[in-house]
Design a protein around this motif. Structure first.
Motif, PDB file in Angstrom:
ATOM      1  N   ALA A   1      34.171 -42.677 -39.636  1.00 63.01           N
ATOM      2  CA  ALA A   1      34.586 -41.665 -38.831  1.00 63.01           C
ATOM      3  C   ALA A   1      34.364 -41.396 -37.478  1.00 63.01           C
ATOM      4  O   ALA A   1      35.074 -40.946 -36.452  1.00 63.01           O
ATOM      5  CB  ALA A   1      32.466 -40.476 -39.059  1.00 63.01           C
ATOM      6  N   SER A   2      33.447 -42.694 -36.739  1.00 60.67           N
ATOM      7  CA  SER A   2      33.281 -43.011 -35.305  1.00 60.67           C
ATOM      8  C   SER A   2      34.704 -42.798 -34.517  1.00 60.67           C
ATOM      9  O   SER A   2      34.919 -43.174 -33.887  1.00 60.67           O
ATOM     10  CB  SER A   2      31.893 -44.290 -35.445  1.00 60.67           C
ATOM     11  N   LEU A   3      35.993 -44.368 -35.406  1.00 66.58           N
ATOM     12  CA  LEU A   3      37.037 -44.283 -35.632  1.00 66.58           C
ATOM     13  C   LEU A   3      37.586 -43.146 -34.899  1.00 66.58           C
ATOM     14  O   LEU A   3      38.139 -43.444 -34.237  1.00 66.58           O
ATOM     15  CB  LEU A   3      37.320 -45.416 -36.201  1.00 66.58           C
ATOM     16  N   ARG A   4      36.894 -42.117 -35.823  1.00 69.16           N
ATOM     17  CA  ARG A   4      38.467 -41.330 -35.837  1.00 69.16           C
ATOM     18  C   ARG A   4      37.984 -39.992 -34.441  1.00 69.16           C
ATOM     19  O   ARG A   4      38.837 -39.865 -34.030  1.00 69.16           O
ATOM     20  CB  ARG A   4      38.117 -39.919 -37.170  1.00 69.16           C
ATOM     21  N   ILE A   5      36.623 -39.694 -33.921  1.00 70.48           N
ATOM     22  CA  ILE A   5      36.296 -39.474 -32.967  1.00 70.48           C
ATOM     23  C   ILE A   5      36.476 -40.477 -31.918  1.00 70.48           C
ATOM     24  O   ILE A   5      37.200 -39.095 -30.919  1.00 70.48           O
ATOM     25  CB  ILE A   5      34.523 -39.762 -32.778  1.00 70.48           C
ATOM     26  N   ALA A   6      36.964 -41.593 -31.908  1.00 70.53           N
ATOM     27  CA  ALA A   6      36.674 -42.270 -30.589  1.00 70.53           C
ATOM     28  C   ALA A   6      38.430 -42.051 -29.977  1.00 70.53           C
ATOM     29  O   ALA A   6      38.867 -41.210 -29.109  1.00 70.53           O
ATOM     30  CB  ALA A   6      37.376 -43.740 -30.634  1.00 70.53           C
ATOM     31  N   ALA A   7      39.513 -42.232 -31.039  1.00 69.14           N
ATOM     32  CA  ALA A   7      40.915 -41.488 -31.096  1.00 69.14           C
ATOM     33  C   ALA A   7      41.204 -39.915 -30.517  1.00 69.14           C
ATOM     34  O   ALA A   7      41.785 -40.219 -30.274  1.00 69.14           O
ATOM     35  CB  ALA A   7      41.700 -41.384 -32.427  1.00 69.14           C
ATOM     36  N   ALA A   8      40.398 -39.639 -31.399  1.00 66.58           N
ATOM     37  CA  ALA A   8      40.570 -38.153 -30.944  1.00 66.58           C
ATOM     38  C   ALA A   8      39.477 -37.756 -29.088  1.00 66.58           C
ATOM     39  O   ALA A   8      40.670 -37.286 -28.694  1.00 66.58           O
ATOM     40  CB  ALA A   8      39.583 -37.285 -31.754  1.00 66.58           C
ATOM     41  N   ALA A   9      39.300 -38.598 -29.354  1.00 65.59           N
ATOM     42  CA  ALA A   9      38.537 -38.649 -27.480  1.00 65.59           C
ATOM     43  C   ALA A   9      39.511 -38.742 -26.434  1.00 65.59           C
ATOM     44  O   ALA A   9      39.832 -38.737 -24.579  1.00 65.59           O
ATOM     45  CB  ALA A   9      36.944 -39.900 -27.187  1.00 65.59           C
ATOM     46  N   ILE A  10      39.983 -40.227 -27.264  1.00 65.42           N
ATOM     47  CA  ILE A  10      41.451 -40.652 -26.639  1.00 65.42           C
ATOM     48  C   ILE A  10      42.810 -40.472 -26.581  1.00 65.42           C
ATOM     49  O   ILE A  10      43.600 -40.050 -25.110  1.00 65.42           O
ATOM     50  CB  ILE A  10      41.657 -42.543 -26.662  1.00 65.42           C
ATOM     51  N   ASP A  11      43.224 -40.147 -27.442  1.00 66.53           N
ATOM     52  CA  ASP A  11      44.787 -38.934 -27.288  1.00 66.53           C
ATOM     53  C   ASP A  11      44.064 -37.976 -28.480  1.00 66.53           C
ATOM     54  O   ASP A  11      44.339 -38.004 -29.255  1.00 66.53           O
ATOM     55  CB  ASP A  11      45.403 -39.884 -28.395  1.00 66.53           C
ATOM     56  N   PRO A  12      43.737 -37.013 -27.441  1.00 62.67           N
ATOM     57  CA  PRO A  12      43.363 -35.752 -28.796  1.00 62.67           C
ATOM     58  C   PRO A  12      44.814 -34.931 -28.626  1.00 62.67           C
ATOM     59  O   PRO A  12      44.831 -34.601 -29.553  1.00 62.67           O
ATOM     60  CB  PRO A  12      42.712 -34.894 -27.445  1.00 62.67           C
ATOM     61  N   GLU A  13      45.761 -35.429 -28.018  1.00 64.51           N
ATOM     62  CA  GLU A  13      47.060 -34.465 -28.438  1.00 64.51           C
ATOM     63  C   GLU A  13      48.278 -35.503 -30.084  1.00 64.51           C
ATOM     64  O   GLU A  13      48.081 -34.876 -30.423  1.00 64.51           O
ATOM     65  CB  GLU A  13      48.895 -35.162 -27.956  1.00 64.51           C
ATOM     66  N   THR A  14      47.529 -36.538 -30.214  1.00 62.68           N
ATOM     67  CA  THR A  14      48.225 -36.910 -31.897  1.00 62.68           C
ATOM     68  C   THR A  14      46.984 -36.822 -32.173  1.00 62.68           C
ATOM     69  O   THR A  14      46.930 -37.246 -33.058  1.00 62.68           O
ATOM     70  CB  THR A  14      48.505 -38.325 -31.733  1.00 62.68           C
ATOM     71  N   CYS A  15      45.155 -36.894 -32.154  1.00 61.82           N
ATOM     72  CA  CYS A  15      44.665 -37.168 -33.269  1.00 61.82           C
ATOM     73  C   CYS A  15      43.157 -36.627 -33.449  1.00 61.82           C
ATOM     74  O   CYS A  15      42.368 -37.113 -33.981  1.00 61.82           O
ATOM     75  CB  CYS A  15      44.213 -38.884 -32.488  1.00 61.82           C
ATOM     76  N   SER A  16      43.407 -35.618 -32.492  1.00 61.61           N
ATOM     77  CA  SER A  16      42.447 -34.592 -32.272  1.00 61.61           C
ATOM     78  C   SER A  16      42.062 -34.079 -33.662  1.00 61.61           C
ATOM     79  O   SER A  16      40.652 -34.110 -34.497  1.00 61.61           O
ATOM     80  CB  SER A  16      42.320 -33.530 -31.691  1.00 61.61           C
ATOM     81  N   ASP A  17      43.064 -33.988 -35.268  1.00 65.82           N
ATOM     82  CA  ASP A  17      42.807 -33.388 -35.711  1.00 65.82           C
ATOM     83  C   ASP A  17      42.331 -34.548 -36.686  1.00 65.82           C
ATOM     84  O   ASP A  17      41.822 -33.935 -37.914  1.00 65.82           O
ATOM     85  CB  ASP A  17      44.007 -32.548 -36.487  1.00 65.82           C
ATOM     86  N   LEU A  18      42.229 -35.332 -36.714  1.00 66.58           N
ATOM     87  CA  LEU A  18      41.583 -36.764 -37.107  1.00 66.58           C
ATOM     88  C   LEU A  18      39.987 -36.699 -37.584  1.00 66.58           C
ATOM     89  O   LEU A  18      39.464 -37.344 -38.418  1.00 66.58           O
ATOM     90  CB  LEU A  18      42.264 -38.486 -37.512  1.00 66.58           C
TER      91      LEU A  18
END
Length: 302
Positions: free
Chosen positions: A272-289
Motif C-alpha cells: 500500500a505504501s508503494l501505491r501511495i508513493a505512485a499516487a504522490a509521484i504521478d497523480p495523473e496515472t496512479c491516484s486511483d491505485l
C-alpha cells in the motif's frame, strides 16, 4: 504455536499469513489489524510520544539506547514458544540483546527469531522466513506476489513518462532522509530519490539541503506519526525560507502520509505504501491505485 511479537510489522505479517490467532502478546504500538491491539502489551515507551519532533529527537539522543522496556513477568506468564523481534533499530523496538537475555531466563526457553531487513529483497526474505516458521510458505509467496503485481502495474502505467526528482522525509525536525527500503519504493513508484540511497539507514539532513536539491515531488511520512500528527508537524514548514519556491510546493506535489501505518513498517502494507508513493509521484496515472485514507495532498497557498 504461541507467538510473542515485539515489532508491529511482524505482528501484521503473522496476521496476513493467517496465523493471527497464534499471537499471545504484542507491543504497545501493535495496532493493525485492529483486533491485535487488545492483546497483552509486552512493552512500554521510555519517552513521551506527545512531544514535538524536535523534543522527541532530543529525548532519543538522551536515552542513548533502547527506547522501550520489556515486561519480563508478563512475557513469562504468556509462555510463548516463539518470540519475534528485530536487530535493526533501537528507536523502533526493544533492543535485541535485551530480548535474548530475558528469553534465556524463561522456564520454557522460547525460540527467538530476529530480523534485520534493509531493502525490499530483505523484507521479502523475512516474509519467507516467517512463513516457513509458521507453515505458511504459500501465503508468504502470495504476499510477495501481490507487491510484485502492483509494481508491474505501476511500471505499465508509467511507461515512457518522466521520473521526477523526489525526496521522501522520514522526520521533520530535524529532517531525516528516507532509508532502507523506501528509496527503492520511490524508484518503483516512478521517482528519482535525490538524497537517499537504497539499503542505507535514514540520515539527518537539513532543510537547506532539501531546498538546494529542488525536489519536484516531496513525500513527508514521519516515522511513527499518524496523519493528523503529520499535519501538525508540517504546518511550520511554510515559514521556512525558500519553501514556497520549491518546485514541489509550486506545483502542488507535496504529499503527507501516515508514517505509522506506511513506509516505516517493513511488513505487508509496504504494498500500500508503494501505491501511495505512485499516487504522490504521478497523480495523473496512479491516484486511483492508492488507498482511500492515510495520505493526502498538501494544499499550499503560494
Amino acid at each position: 504455536m504461541r507467538i510473542a511479537s515485539l515489532l508491529p510489522s511482524l505482528s501484521e505479517l503473522v496476521c496476513d499469513l493467517g496465523r493471527g490467532d497464534w499471537l499471545v502478546g504484542v507491543t504497545h504500538e501493535c495496532d493493525y489489524p485492529p483486533p491485535i491491539a487488545r492483546l497483552p502489551h509486552l512493552t512500554r515507551s521510555k519517552i513521551d510520544p506527545a512531544g514535538t519532533s524536535a523534543q522527541i529527537d532530543a529525548m532519543v539522543a538522551e536515552q542513548g539506547g533502547s527506547l522501550y522496556e520489556l515486561d519480563r513477568d508478563l512475557l513469562e506468564s504468556l509462555q510463548p514458544d516463539l518470540i519475534l523481534t528485530q536487530t535493526q533499530c533501537d528507536v523502533c523496538a526493544v533492543n535485541e540483546a535485551t530480548v535474548r537475555k530475558v528469553a534465556a531466563t524463561l522456564p520454557n526457553q522460547p525460540r527467538v527469531e530476529s530480523v534485520n531487513p534493509t531493502d525490499l529483497s530483505g523484507v521479502f526474505e523475512v516474509f519467507r522466513r516467517v512463513g516457513r516458521l509458521l507453515d505458511a510458505e504459500v501465503e508468504a509467496e502470495n504476499l510477495i506476489g501481490r507487491f510484485e503485481s502492483t509494481a508491474r502495474e505501476i511500471a505499465r502505467r508509467r511507461a515512457g513518462r518522466p521520473r521526477p526528482g523526489t525526496i521522501m522525509v522520514e522526520w521533520t525536525d530535524p529532517p531525516f532522509t528516507s532509508g532502507h527500503w523506501n528509496p527503492e519504493l520511490i524508484e518503483l513508484a516512478g521517482g528519482r530519490e535525490l538524497l537517499a540511497q537504497n539499503g542505507e539507514a535514514s540520515r539527518r539532513t537539513s532543510w537547506d539541503a532539501i531546498m538546494a536539491a529542488q525536489p519536484e515531488v516531496l513525500l513527508i511520512a514521519p516515522c511513527g506519526f499518524e496523519l493528523e500528527r503529520v499535519r501538525q508537524e508540517v504546518s511550520p514548514l511554510a515559514r521556512l525560507d525558500g519553501w514556497r519556491s520549491l518546485p514541489a510546493v509550486r506545483q502542488g506535489m507535496v504529499t503527507l502520509a501516515d508514517g505509522s501505518s506506511y513506509f516505516a513498517r517493513p511488513g505487508p502494507r509496504l504494498e500500500a505504501s508503494l501505491r501511495i508513493a505512485a499516487a504522490a509521484i504521478d497523480p495523473e496515472t496512479c491516484s486511483d491505485l492508492a488507498p482511500s485514507s492515510g495520505w493526502e495532498r498538501l494544499v499550499v497557498e503560494v
